[in-house]
Structures are given as C-alpha cells and as structure tokens.
Scaffold this active site. Sequence first.
Site, PDB file in Angstrom:
ATOM      1  N   LYS A  11      11.917 118.552 -16.369  1.00  0.00           N
ATOM      2  CA  LYS A  11      11.554 119.854 -15.778  1.00  0.00           C
ATOM      3  C   LYS A  11      10.043 119.912 -15.497  1.00  0.00           C
ATOM      4  O   LYS A  11       9.465 118.909 -15.094  1.00  0.00           O
ATOM      5  CB  LYS A  11      12.036 120.986 -16.675  1.00  0.00           C
ATOM      6  CG  LYS A  11      13.543 120.863 -16.985  1.00  0.00           C
ATOM      7  CD  LYS A  11      14.156 122.086 -17.583  1.00  0.00           C
ATOM      8  CE  LYS A  11      15.640 121.842 -17.829  1.00  0.00           C
ATOM      9  NZ  LYS A  11      16.359 123.009 -18.324  1.00  0.00           N
ATOM     10  N   GLU A 168      26.728 121.921 -16.167  1.00  0.00           N
ATOM     11  CA  GLU A 168      25.754 122.572 -17.041  1.00  0.00           C
ATOM     12  C   GLU A 168      26.021 124.078 -17.041  1.00  0.00           C
ATOM     13  O   GLU A 168      25.582 124.787 -16.123  1.00  0.00           O
ATOM     14  CB  GLU A 168      24.329 122.325 -16.544  1.00  0.00           C
ATOM     15  CG  GLU A 168      23.937 120.863 -16.514  1.00  0.00           C
ATOM     16  CD  GLU A 168      22.418 120.683 -16.589  1.00  0.00           C
ATOM     17  OE1 GLU A 168      21.978 119.948 -17.474  1.00  0.00           O
ATOM     18  OE2 GLU A 168      21.687 121.288 -15.782  1.00  0.00           O
ATOM     19  N   SER A 214      21.721 122.316 -23.876  1.00  0.00           N
ATOM     20  CA  SER A 214      21.448 122.224 -25.315  1.00  0.00           C
ATOM     21  C   SER A 214      22.077 120.991 -25.977  1.00  0.00           C
ATOM     22  O   SER A 214      22.577 121.051 -27.101  1.00  0.00           O
ATOM     23  CB  SER A 214      21.877 123.504 -26.035  1.00  0.00           C
ATOM     24  OG  SER A 214      21.130 124.610 -25.548  1.00  0.00           O
TER      25      SER A 214
HETATM   26  P1  13P Z   1      18.408 121.927 -22.268  1.00  0.00           P
HETATM   27  O1  13P Z   1      18.891 120.601 -22.777  1.00  0.00           O
HETATM   28  O2  13P Z   1      16.994 122.226 -22.637  1.00  0.00           O
HETATM   29  O3  13P Z   1      19.366 123.033 -22.623  1.00  0.00           O
HETATM   30  O4  13P Z   1      18.409 121.837 -20.667  1.00  0.00           O
HETATM   31  C1  13P Z   1      19.527 121.377 -20.018  1.00  0.00           C
HETATM   32  C2  13P Z   1      19.210 121.126 -18.600  1.00  0.00           C
HETATM   33  O5  13P Z   1      18.975 122.039 -17.829  1.00  0.00           O
HETATM   34  C3  13P Z   1      19.154 119.730 -18.140  1.00  0.00           C
HETATM   35  O6  13P Z   1      19.110 119.650 -16.755  1.00  0.00           O
END
Ligand code: 13P
Length: 255
Positions: A11, A168, A214
Amino acid sequence: MRKPLLAGNWKMYTTVQEAKELASAVVGAAAKVSGRDVMIAPPYTALAAVGSVLAGSSGVLLGAQNVHWEEEGAFTGEISAAMLRDVGCAMAIVGHSERRHVFGETDFMINSRIKGGLQSGLIPVFCIGETLKQREAGNTLKVLEDQVRAGLAGVEVTDGSRLVVAYEPVWAIGTGKTATEAQAQEVHAFIRSLLADMYEKNIAAGIRILYGGSVKPENIDILMQQDDIDGALVGGAALKAESFERIICFQKTAY
Ligand code: 13P
C-alpha cells in the site's frame, strides 16, 4: 496443480530505503521454502529499487498496485503496463477495494486495466469483495458474481496461471476481522464455479484464488488448508519481515 501464491501489498508505505531492506528480507525468507510463489507490491516510487533487489535468481516476483490500460499517453498520475514491465514487474493488483471505494474506480476501469495488463504480459491480481452492509443484507454472492462478470467481461484467458483473483471482504481489510476459513472457503468455491462457467474447465481450474483481509501468522495455516484457497494477499502483516516470513512458510498439515 495450482501453485500457492503469497503476495504482499505494501500500500502507501515504505521509503525507498525501507523497501529495499524489506525486499531483501523477503528474498531470504522465500529461499527457505519451495513450491510456492511469492510476490511483493511496493509503492511505485520503490518499484525500480526493489526490482534491482529482486533481479536475478531471487525467485520473488515484483508486483505493482495498479496499472493503466494504455501503453502511454496524457494520463496524469497513471502508470502503464509497459512501464511496469520495464522495472521488472510480473504482476499488477487491479480493482483493490481501496481503489474502488476511496478513488471511485468502476468495473469498466477495472476491466480495462485487466485487459491492458494481460496484453502487456502482466499477471493481473484481480480483487473483489463485498462490504459489511452487502454481506448483512445477504447479497455477498450476487455482489461478487457481478464484480467477477464485469471485471472479466471480454477478457480472454488461455492459461489459468496468467490470471489471479483475490477475494478480499471489505469488512476484513485492516480491521483485524478475518473471514472464518469456512466463510472464505464457501466464497472461494463459488468464485471457482463462476470461473468454470466462464472459461474452459482446465483453464478455470488453473486460476488461483487468493484470500485477503487481516491475514496474519496466526491464521495463514488454517486458511491454506481450504481446498479453494490458493494463497493470500496480505497488507499489514506483509510490512514486517518476520510476520510475512511466517506467512510464506505456511504449513498445510492437518491440525
Ligand atoms: P490487511 O492484511 O492489512 O487487512 O490488508 C489486506 C489487503 O487489503 C491486501 O490487499
């Protein structure tokens, strides 16, 4: 027949220096296991530097967090598949829920990104997921079907390993709330059946479906034991070398 894929979505985190250090640690971790693919998707600013860290025989794939459908042009703020290939990218995340919900990306844009990416030889990691409201209203499968059919409309796939789908659930991203393995498996099996309806059987059977939301060291093993979960797309836990290493080194043995 489907090789597990453990992917880290970094990210909007890491400086170039931090990214290089984290990438080196991931290379070390990935060398400890075999028979699985590992991908990391740093921010654009660190792609070239991380590409250099991964170049050669590291076995870790480089991914981008998005991709534009045109090769070049007047598209301020966008990056093309050709540019991503130039710095060593093999994959590109497309349709992430943050792109859909924070930046208003539509199914049409996502569909175009998938087509453009595939055309330039990138493997799209096509993200789908329902919101909590949609789940509570009992609309999960309908929402996902609409996203899959719209995102893949007119998308030709001749080799299942060239396309990845990531489920997701929006309510599980960054919240610490993971779907239970049973919830995730139910959805993955449904996505698998949709793909089988859209593509030839052997092609659909080769498309990997990742779970994201998560994912952490504590739940990776049980998730990976599910028949239709072929890997994970990891956010927060991919930013720490130790936790991503544990995820890469998941164990599929029975509990
Ligand atoms: P998290 O693992 O922080 O929940 O994020 C998941 C995600 O958006 C991966 O692209």
